[in-house]
Design a protein around this motif. Structure first.
Motif, PDB file in Angstrom:
ATOM      1  N   ASP A 162      47.880  23.167  81.109  1.00 32.57           N
ATOM      2  CA  ASP A 162      47.693  21.732  81.288  1.00 32.57           C
ATOM      3  C   ASP A 162      47.873  21.048  79.936  1.00 32.57           C
ATOM      4  OD1 ASP A 162      47.113  19.243  82.205  1.00 32.57           O
ATOM      5  OD2 ASP A 162      44.941  19.564  82.324  1.00 32.57           O
ATOM      6  N   ALA A 163      49.100  20.676  79.644  1.00 33.38           N
ATOM      7  CA  ALA A 163      49.420  20.062  78.351  1.00 33.38           C
ATOM      8  C   ALA A 163      50.578  19.103  78.536  1.00 33.38           C
ATOM      9  CB  ALA A 163      49.782  21.138  77.326  1.00 33.38           C
ATOM     10  N   SER A 164      50.554  18.029  77.765  1.00 41.33           N
ATOM     11  CA  SER A 164      51.643  17.064  77.843  1.00 41.33           C
ATOM     12  C   SER A 164      52.040  16.626  76.452  1.00 41.33           C
ATOM     13  CB  SER A 164      51.229  15.832  78.659  1.00 41.33           C
ATOM     14  OG  SER A 164      50.295  15.041  77.944  1.00 41.33           O
ATOM     15  N   LEU A 165      53.259  16.160  76.347  1.00 34.79           N
ATOM     16  CA  LEU A 165      53.763  15.661  75.079  1.00 34.79           C
ATOM     17  C   LEU A 165      52.878  14.522  74.568  1.00 34.79           C
ATOM     18  CD1 LEU A 165      56.421  16.316  73.422  1.00 34.79           C
ATOM     19  CD2 LEU A 165      57.369  14.254  74.446  1.00 34.79           C
ATOM     20  N   GLU A 166      52.516  13.611  75.472  1.00 30.75           N
ATOM     21  CA  GLU A 166      51.728  12.446  75.085  1.00 30.75           C
ATOM     22  C   GLU A 166      50.347  12.849  74.572  1.00 30.75           C
ATOM     23  OE1 GLU A 166      54.973  11.298  77.700  1.00 30.75           O
ATOM     24  OE2 GLU A 166      53.394  12.817  77.885  1.00 30.75           O
ATOM     25  N   ALA A 167      49.698  13.777  75.280  1.00 37.98           N
ATOM     26  CA  ALA A 167      48.361  14.208  74.858  1.00 37.98           C
ATOM     27  C   ALA A 167      48.418  14.956  73.533  1.00 37.98           C
ATOM     28  CB  ALA A 167      47.737  15.087  75.930  1.00 37.98           C
ATOM     29  N   ALA A 168      49.479  15.735  73.336  1.00 28.31           N
ATOM     30  CA  ALA A 168      49.596  16.513  72.103  1.00 28.31           C
ATOM     31  C   ALA A 168      49.701  15.625  70.880  1.00 28.31           C
ATOM     32  CB  ALA A 168      50.806  17.443  72.183  1.00 28.31           C
ATOM     33  N   VAL A 169      50.312  14.461  71.038  1.00 26.09           N
ATOM     34  CA  VAL A 169      50.465  13.546  69.907  1.00 26.09           C
ATOM     35  C   VAL A 169      49.105  13.154  69.341  1.00 26.09           C
ATOM     36  CG1 VAL A 169      51.166  11.190  69.272  1.00 26.09           C
ATOM     37  CG2 VAL A 169      52.714  12.645  70.594  1.00 26.09           C
ATOM     38  N   GLY A 170      48.096  13.051  70.209  1.00 25.67           N
ATOM     39  CA  GLY A 170      46.771  12.628  69.781  1.00 25.67           C
ATOM     40  C   GLY A 170      46.088  13.575  68.824  1.00 25.67           C
ATOM     41  N   SER A 171      46.555  14.815  68.737  1.00 25.57           N
ATOM     42  CA  SER A 171      45.955  15.772  67.813  1.00 25.57           C
ATOM     43  C   SER A 171      46.791  15.975  66.557  1.00 25.57           C
ATOM     44  CB  SER A 171      45.743  17.125  68.514  1.00 25.57           C
ATOM     45  OG  SER A 171      46.980  17.674  68.934  1.00 25.57           O
ATOM     46  N   THR A 172      47.832  15.174  66.391  1.00 29.44           N
ATOM     47  CA  THR A 172      48.696  15.292  65.216  1.00 29.44           C
ATOM     48  C   THR A 172      48.361  14.213  64.195  1.00 29.44           C
ATOM     49  OG1 THR A 172      50.443  13.794  65.993  1.00 29.44           O
ATOM     50  CG2 THR A 172      50.543  16.096  66.736  1.00 29.44           C
ATOM     51  N   CYS A 173      49.053  14.283  63.059  1.00 30.35           N
ATOM     52  CA  CYS A 173      48.818  13.300  62.003  1.00 30.35           C
ATOM     53  C   CYS A 173      49.312  11.912  62.392  1.00 30.35           C
ATOM     54  CB  CYS A 173      49.492  13.742  60.710  1.00 30.35           C
ATOM     55  SG  CYS A 173      51.240  14.128  60.859  1.00 30.35           S
ATOM     56  N   ALA A 174      50.036  11.782  63.488  1.00 28.46           N
ATOM     57  CA  ALA A 174      50.476  10.464  63.943  1.00 28.46           C
ATOM     58  C   ALA A 174      49.322   9.654  64.524  1.00 28.46           C
ATOM     59  CB  ALA A 174      51.581  10.607  64.989  1.00 28.46           C
ATOM     60  N   ALA A 175      48.204  10.294  64.778  1.00 28.24           N
ATOM     61  CA  ALA A 175      47.057   9.595  65.373  1.00 28.24           C
ATOM     62  C   ALA A 175      46.156   8.948  64.328  1.00 28.24           C
ATOM     63  CB  ALA A 175      46.237  10.566  66.211  1.00 28.24           C
ATOM     64  N   ASN A 176      46.357   9.274  63.067  1.00 25.20           N
ATOM     65  CA  ASN A 176      45.505   8.743  62.003  1.00 25.20           C
ATOM     66  C   ASN A 176      46.364   8.358  60.807  1.00 25.20           C
ATOM     67  OD1 ASN A 176      42.674   9.502  63.081  1.00 25.20           O
ATOM     68  ND2 ASN A 176      43.806  11.416  63.221  1.00 25.20           N
ATOM     69  N   GLN A 177      45.835   7.461  59.989  1.00 24.34           N
ATOM     70  CA  GLN A 177      46.583   7.089  58.789  1.00 24.34           C
ATOM     71  C   GLN A 177      46.483   8.197  57.753  1.00 24.34           C
ATOM     72  OE1 GLN A 177      45.563   3.410  56.635  1.00 24.34           O
ATOM     73  NE2 GLN A 177      47.765   3.129  56.472  1.00 24.34           N
ATOM     74  N   ILE A 178      47.601   8.489  57.140  1.00 20.70           N
ATOM     75  CA  ILE A 178      47.632   9.430  56.026  1.00 20.70           C
ATOM     76  C   ILE A 178      48.088   8.667  54.785  1.00 20.70           C
ATOM     77  CG2 ILE A 178      47.962  11.511  57.391  1.00 20.70           C
ATOM     78  CD1 ILE A 178      50.912  11.351  56.921  1.00 20.70           C
ATOM     79  N   ASN A 179      47.699   9.163  53.640  1.00 25.75           N
ATOM     80  CA  ASN A 179      47.995   8.472  52.388  1.00 25.75           C
ATOM     81  C   ASN A 179      49.210   9.103  51.727  1.00 25.75           C
ATOM     82  OD1 ASN A 179      47.818   7.735  49.469  1.00 25.75           O
ATOM     83  ND2 ASN A 179      45.977   6.690  50.152  1.00 25.75           N
ATOM     84  N   PRO A 180      50.214   8.324  51.351  1.00 21.57           N
ATOM     85  CA  PRO A 180      51.412   8.894  50.723  1.00 21.57           C
ATOM     86  C   PRO A 180      51.125   9.619  49.419  1.00 21.57           C
ATOM     87  CG  PRO A 180      51.813   6.631  51.419  1.00 21.57           C
ATOM     88  CD  PRO A 180      50.336   6.867  51.565  1.00 21.57           C
ATOM     89  N   ALA A 181      49.956   9.378  48.830  1.00 21.98           N
ATOM     90  CA  ALA A 181      49.611  10.043  47.582  1.00 21.98           C
ATOM     91  C   ALA A 181      49.013  11.419  47.789  1.00 21.98           C
ATOM     92  CB  ALA A 181      48.616   9.181  46.787  1.00 21.98           C
ATOM     93  N   THR A 182      48.540  11.718  48.977  1.00 21.19           N
ATOM     94  CA  THR A 182      47.854  12.994  49.195  1.00 21.19           C
ATOM     95  C   THR A 182      48.564  13.909  50.176  1.00 21.19           C
ATOM     96  OG1 THR A 182      46.470  12.019  50.929  1.00 21.19           O
ATOM     97  CG2 THR A 182      45.596  12.000  48.693  1.00 21.19           C
ATOM     98  N   VAL A 183      49.410  13.365  51.035  1.00 19.18           N
ATOM     99  CA  VAL A 183      50.048  14.195  52.044  1.00 19.18           C
ATOM    100  C   VAL A 183      51.073  15.115  51.377  1.00 19.18           C
ATOM    101  CG1 VAL A 183      51.832  12.466  52.566  1.00 19.18           C
ATOM    102  CG2 VAL A 183      51.234  14.171  54.269  1.00 19.18           C
ATOM    103  N   SER A 184      51.095  16.357  51.796  1.00 20.42           N
ATOM    104  CA  SER A 184      52.039  17.322  51.236  1.00 20.42           C
ATOM    105  C   SER A 184      53.422  17.114  51.829  1.00 20.42           C
ATOM    106  CB  SER A 184      51.577  18.747  51.538  1.00 20.42           C
ATOM    107  OG  SER A 184      51.673  19.003  52.936  1.00 20.42           O
TER     108      SER A 184
END
Length: 453
Positions: A162-184
């Motif tokens: 039971d998995a969907s593309l849309e639901a999976a996005v919610g657990s990725t870094c696209a769901a939160n802001q990341i800082n260009p100074a710290t992201v690898s």
């Protein structure tokens, strides 16, 4: 003029943009066509070469699939090579033996099915593999799980969980802001994968959304774009431009600025250069069977080495050109622009990108100097949300005593260097001046904000 600073607007009208993008597609396609034999997953001289050729073959499947949905035909030799090999027994055996690598081996299979050119035996091997429960039980990075879901949707196969593309996005870094100074760099690729795969590179494929992810952090995309421009990384600049176009998050002026920079980097031979002397990221370590290996670039002949370095950014360039050709009128006319004289502010924009790149290496003093330089500039006013991410990084370095930076190892080396050195001297000589610099930089940005209100 510094080689990093592009001619800001070499596009006097829409026809000039279309011509430049058409040339990008034609030149990159021709280079890929000339080097098609290098993508062969079944021809390799040693183990160091094996993984990269197979990774490249998978990525060629993605490129061909997106190109099939554009008005420009893809590389013919590469198309023939992929469709020929994907139905061979040896290729099916690779898939069956290494199911954990189905997200790599499967993209050419999905492309062949989409083209009506998939043999029944290969289809059966793929469907049996992605139906294995152990494949879905493994612990993988969220964006890698998204790869697998994207592949299943592209092929038309329902996952066994039971998995969907849309639901999976919610657990990725696209769901939160990341800082260009710290992201690898690796995590930046993770973000671009999410944004590109969600819409299947904007192909319009019937099984994928027409609209982008509701990504709420354009400042992150803009900051990363400037960071990797400053770092001369065409590969990530291409992916970030592509994501900005798919997400409708590119101000008109920034799109023109970045595209002019990007096109200036393309080789006269038609490839988009990979930065530095190393092989592309993701190629230096590859899972082969039960183990891993480090690829020794010395094992490649000159022609293969050049291909190995540049094939990935060139695949991205060929895809980027197609997407921008389709979407440029929308980007140029409808995107929310930011009123900035990009020509006069070119150095400041790249200074902001360089600050993020320095911060990412924890060069706090050098990065803070650049942020201080930006105080009072039009860039700091117009791209205040991006500059704020640099300030956010500096504030994260603020200690309870209001000094800046965490210097455990540096202090140890300082004290060990001489009998007359101690922690108080380290603070007076290094930490206090740096802290004053950071305070000045933050205050300068704040003054720019107040003056702009």
């Amino acid at each position: 003029m510094d080689r990093n600073i592009p001619r800001i607007d070499p596009f006097p009208d829409e026809r000039a943009v279309e011509a430049a993008l058409a040339d990008l597609v034609a030149d990159t396609d021709a280079w890929l066509d000339d080097h098609a034999a290098q993508f062969d997953p079944l021809v390799w001289s040693d183990a160091e070469v094996r993984f990269l050729r197979r990774k490249a073959f998978a990525e060629a499947g993605m490129y061909l699939q997106r190109a099939a949905y554009s008005e420009t035909e893809p590389s013919d030799r590469l198309r023939s090579l992929v469709l020929d090999h994907v139905n061979e027994a040896e290729y099916r055996h690779l898939l069956a033996r290494s199911p954990q690598q189905v997200a790599m081996f499967g993209y050419p299979v999905a492309y062949a099915k989409d083209q009506g050119a998939l043999d029944e035996a290969t289809a059966e091997a793929f469907e049996r593999t992605v139906s294995r429960p152990d494949l879905w039980a493994s612990e993988v990075l969220p964006f890698r799980k998204l790869d697998l879901l994207h592949l299943c949707r592209l092929y038309g196969q329902e996952p066994p969980v039971d998995a969907s593309l849309e639901a999976a996005v919610g657990s990725t870094c696209a769901a939160n802001q990341i800082n260009p100074a710290t992201v690898s760099m690796e995590d930046t690729y993770g973000l671009t994968h999410v944004l590109m795969y969600y819409q299947n590179f904007g192909s319009g494929h019937e099984r994928f959304p027409d609209e982008p992810i509701p990504y709420r952090y354009p400042a992150t995309l803009h900051g990363l774009l400037l960071r990797y421009m400053a770092a001369d990384n065409c590969d990530l600049v291409g992916e970030l431009l592509l994501c900005g176009a798919l997400e409708k998050r590119l101000p008109r002026g920034l799109a023109r600025f970045a595209l002019a920079w990007y096109l200036d980097q393309v080789s006269a031979e038609g490839y988009v250069p990979h930065p530095g002397d190393s092989l592309p990221i993701g190629a230096r370590r590859g899972d082969i069977g039960d183990g891993s290996l480090d690829i020794d670039i010395g094992s490649w002949d000159d022609e293969s080495e050049a291909w190995a370095k540049h094939y990935h950014p060139t695949l991205i360039g060929a895809t980027l050109g197609r997407v921008l050709l389709e979407r440029w009128p929308e980007i140029d006319a409808l995107a929310t622009d930011r009123q900035l004289d990009y020509e006069s502010e070119a150095t400041n924009l790249l200074t902001l990108g360089r600050a993020f790149d320095l911060f990412a290496d924890y060069q706090l003093e050098d990065g803070a100097k650049l942020i201080r330089e930006l105080g009072g500039t039009a860039t700091a006013a117009v791209y205040a949300d991006v500059v704020d991410l640099g300030v956010q990084f500096m504030e994260w370095q603020r200690r309870p005593d209001d000094r800046f930076g965490f210097w455990t190892d540096e202090k140890t080396l300082f004290v060990a260097a001489g009998d007359d050195r101690d922690a108080d001297q380290f603070r007076a000589d290094l930490v206090d001046p740096l802290s004053e610099l950071c305070e000045d930089a933050i205050a300068g940005v704040e003054r720019t904000r107040v003056e702009g209100e």
